[in-house]
Design a protein around this motif. Sequence first.
Motif, PDB file in Angstrom:
ATOM      1  N   LEU A  92       6.789  10.729  -0.382  1.00  0.00           N
ATOM      2  CA  LEU A  92       5.475  11.358  -0.238  1.00  0.00           C
ATOM      3  C   LEU A  92       4.497  10.759  -1.246  1.00  0.00           C
ATOM      4  CD1 LEU A  92       6.478  15.126   0.052  1.00  0.00           C
ATOM      5  CD2 LEU A  92       5.357  13.746   1.819  1.00  0.00           C
ATOM      6  N   PRO A  93       3.185  10.750  -0.917  1.00  0.00           N
ATOM      7  CA  PRO A  93       2.219  10.242  -1.890  1.00  0.00           C
ATOM      8  C   PRO A  93       2.304  11.030  -3.201  1.00  0.00           C
ATOM      9  CG  PRO A  93       1.172  10.540   0.247  1.00  0.00           C
ATOM     10  CD  PRO A  93       2.548  11.133   0.359  1.00  0.00           C
ATOM     11  N   LEU A  94       2.260  10.303  -4.322  1.00  0.00           N
ATOM     12  CA  LEU A  94       2.312  10.923  -5.648  1.00  0.00           C
ATOM     13  C   LEU A  94       1.188  11.920  -5.839  1.00  0.00           C
ATOM     14  CD1 LEU A  94       2.763   7.630  -7.577  1.00  0.00           C
ATOM     15  CD2 LEU A  94       4.132   9.641  -8.085  1.00  0.00           C
ATOM     16  N   ILE A 152       0.843  -1.207   0.000  1.00  0.00           N
ATOM     17  CA  ILE A 152       0.000   0.000   0.000  1.00  0.00           C
ATOM     18  C   ILE A 152       0.874   1.251   0.000  1.00  0.00           C
ATOM     19  CG2 ILE A 152      -1.600   1.370   1.419  1.00  0.00           C
ATOM     20  CD1 ILE A 152      -2.791  -1.354   2.393  1.00  0.00           C
ATOM     21  N   SER A 153       1.883   1.253   0.849  1.00  0.00           N
ATOM     22  CA  SER A 153       2.681   2.472   0.964  1.00  0.00           C
ATOM     23  C   SER A 153       3.582   2.647  -0.245  1.00  0.00           C
ATOM     24  CB  SER A 153       3.428   2.511   2.296  1.00  0.00           C
ATOM     25  OG  SER A 153       4.705   1.993   2.156  1.00  0.00           O
ATOM     26  N   PRO A 193       1.021   9.234   4.827  1.00  0.00           N
ATOM     27  CA  PRO A 193      -0.396   9.092   5.135  1.00  0.00           C
ATOM     28  C   PRO A 193      -1.236   8.989   3.858  1.00  0.00           C
ATOM     29  CG  PRO A 193       0.249  11.408   5.282  1.00  0.00           C
ATOM     30  CD  PRO A 193       1.462  10.654   4.848  1.00  0.00           C
ATOM     31  N   LEU A 194      -2.387   8.284   3.978  1.00  0.00           N
ATOM     32  CA  LEU A 194      -3.391   8.256   2.914  1.00  0.00           C
ATOM     33  C   LEU A 194      -4.485   9.255   3.270  1.00  0.00           C
ATOM     34  CD1 LEU A 194      -3.871   4.372   2.635  1.00  0.00           C
ATOM     35  CD2 LEU A 194      -2.339   5.808   1.274  1.00  0.00           C
ATOM     36  N   GLU A 241      -4.387   0.815   9.269  1.00  0.00           N
ATOM     37  CA  GLU A 241      -3.096   1.202   9.834  1.00  0.00           C
ATOM     38  C   GLU A 241      -2.275   2.058   8.869  1.00  0.00           C
ATOM     39  OE1 GLU A 241      -2.677  -2.797  12.663  1.00  0.00           O
ATOM     40  OE2 GLU A 241      -1.113  -2.387  11.186  1.00  0.00           O
ATOM     41  N   SER A 242      -2.468   1.844   7.562  1.00  0.00           N
ATOM     42  CA  SER A 242      -1.699   2.618   6.573  1.00  0.00           C
ATOM     43  C   SER A 242      -2.183   4.062   6.476  1.00  0.00           C
ATOM     44  CB  SER A 242      -1.840   1.989   5.181  1.00  0.00           C
ATOM     45  OG  SER A 242      -1.303   0.696   5.174  1.00  0.00           O
TER      46      SER A 242
END
Lengths: 195, 290
Positions: free
Chosen positions: B60-62, B14-15, B101-102, B95-96
């Motif tokens: 970092l998230p895309l 996920i990450s 962070p999502l 937890e993800s």
Amino acid sequence: MREWRVSTPLSEETVRGMRVGDLVWLSGRVVTARDQAHRRALDLASSGGELPVDLSGIAVYHCGPIARREGEVWRIYGFGPTTSARMEPMEAEFLRTFGVRMIVGKGGMGGRTADALAEVGAVYAAFTGGASVLATDSVERVISVNWLDLGIPEALWEVEVRDLGPLIVAMDSVGGNLYREVASHAAERMGRLLG
Amino acid sequence: MLEDSIVAGLREVISRAAVSLSRDVVSALKAAREREDSFLAREILNSILKNIEEAERRGLPLCQDTGTPTFFVHLGDGFPVRSRLGDLIARAVRESTPSVPLRPNTVDPWTGRNSGDNTGRGVPVIRWFPVEGDELRVIYLAKGGGSENVSRLFMLNPTEGVEGIRRAVLRAAIDAGGKPCPPVILGVGVGGGADAALEAAKAATLRRVGSRSGDPAVAELEERLLEDVNSLGIGPMGLGGRTYALDVHVDWMHRHPASLPVAVSMLCWAARRGEVVFHPDGSYEVLEPG
């Protein structure tokens, strides 16, 4: 094609000088608003209420950030644009009501918004969809957050940015509209392909 | 223990998917930048490629829309954890959410309340495929709302045939314009019924960019649709150019004599896909997706 480095509040004269294809780097105060926030803001205005933030002369950003509260401050981890088309049913009235000078989003908007941009003197500027990290780099600080009951993406985030960009002016105040040009060319091409 | 190891493996996939794109997509985007001669299209692809680099470098998230968590679970006959897997997947997502962070993306459709942790009724979405062997293979997809919203289903008259399929795909692309964050990976599902066509179209977007259907006639149709859709000139972000789709993948099933379902599904350039394989002892490998 011109390049603009501008700060909010934006004057009507400045945005009326912008044309489709121009690039903009935007600094100052922007406020995020998605469909739920648009709805609530308009409901509030029509019942005589006042918004928690002043929108006159600023840019409204179609964006639902990734934000995490760290101690006393909110930190932004993602600040890219959301699809603007969802706000189409409300944007024309929003522009007329709140004195916004720039809409920042992605994917373009429809004819009613285009008409309102010309009428009030405002532009629609596109930030590259998904380029969330680049947008996050322009964030100086979160000034305030309101309407968190709508959830983090839908809340009204008032954020100070420096050089948010490049934004592409895609709909201007004199009827220029890159999306309409592209769509009409595509429809013509489809007709030729399928005979 | 085994269950903790499964959650750890799922969290890793996920990450990783949130932060880093697979090589097939990155090379296709680079090739697209070389092909474009419009200034705006190149400018947009430059922003995209720079964003990919920065996201990976800084973890970092895309994209701020970290998507709806969707899992394609290929469960081997001999894998020791079975009915508990749904709970473990939900735990990994929960937890993800703060750790990646999502962005919390799961909203109650009646009250508008956001659950805050990306889980809720029916979410994470899980599709189950029983397979031979003793391994568990999980393909993860985190798809954003902008690209999901332009999904289309056409119930064609069967006499419309292949020309009808071409027309449907081009119509879907023109209507979608810049909304799904093109360049997209375009999936087409043909036959099977309305629901099956939509599932096949979405699953087709998981295939590696540059791969072709094993069926020669379908492979040829994929090439033709790719050329057609890019020739429309819609371009990156719908602002004009030569690249609307990085690839087109078609999957098909037999159809009812009276029906020709054609579904179109688009995955944005930030194609957050991942794959992890678990062995019966809980050890796992996170794989390059596609």
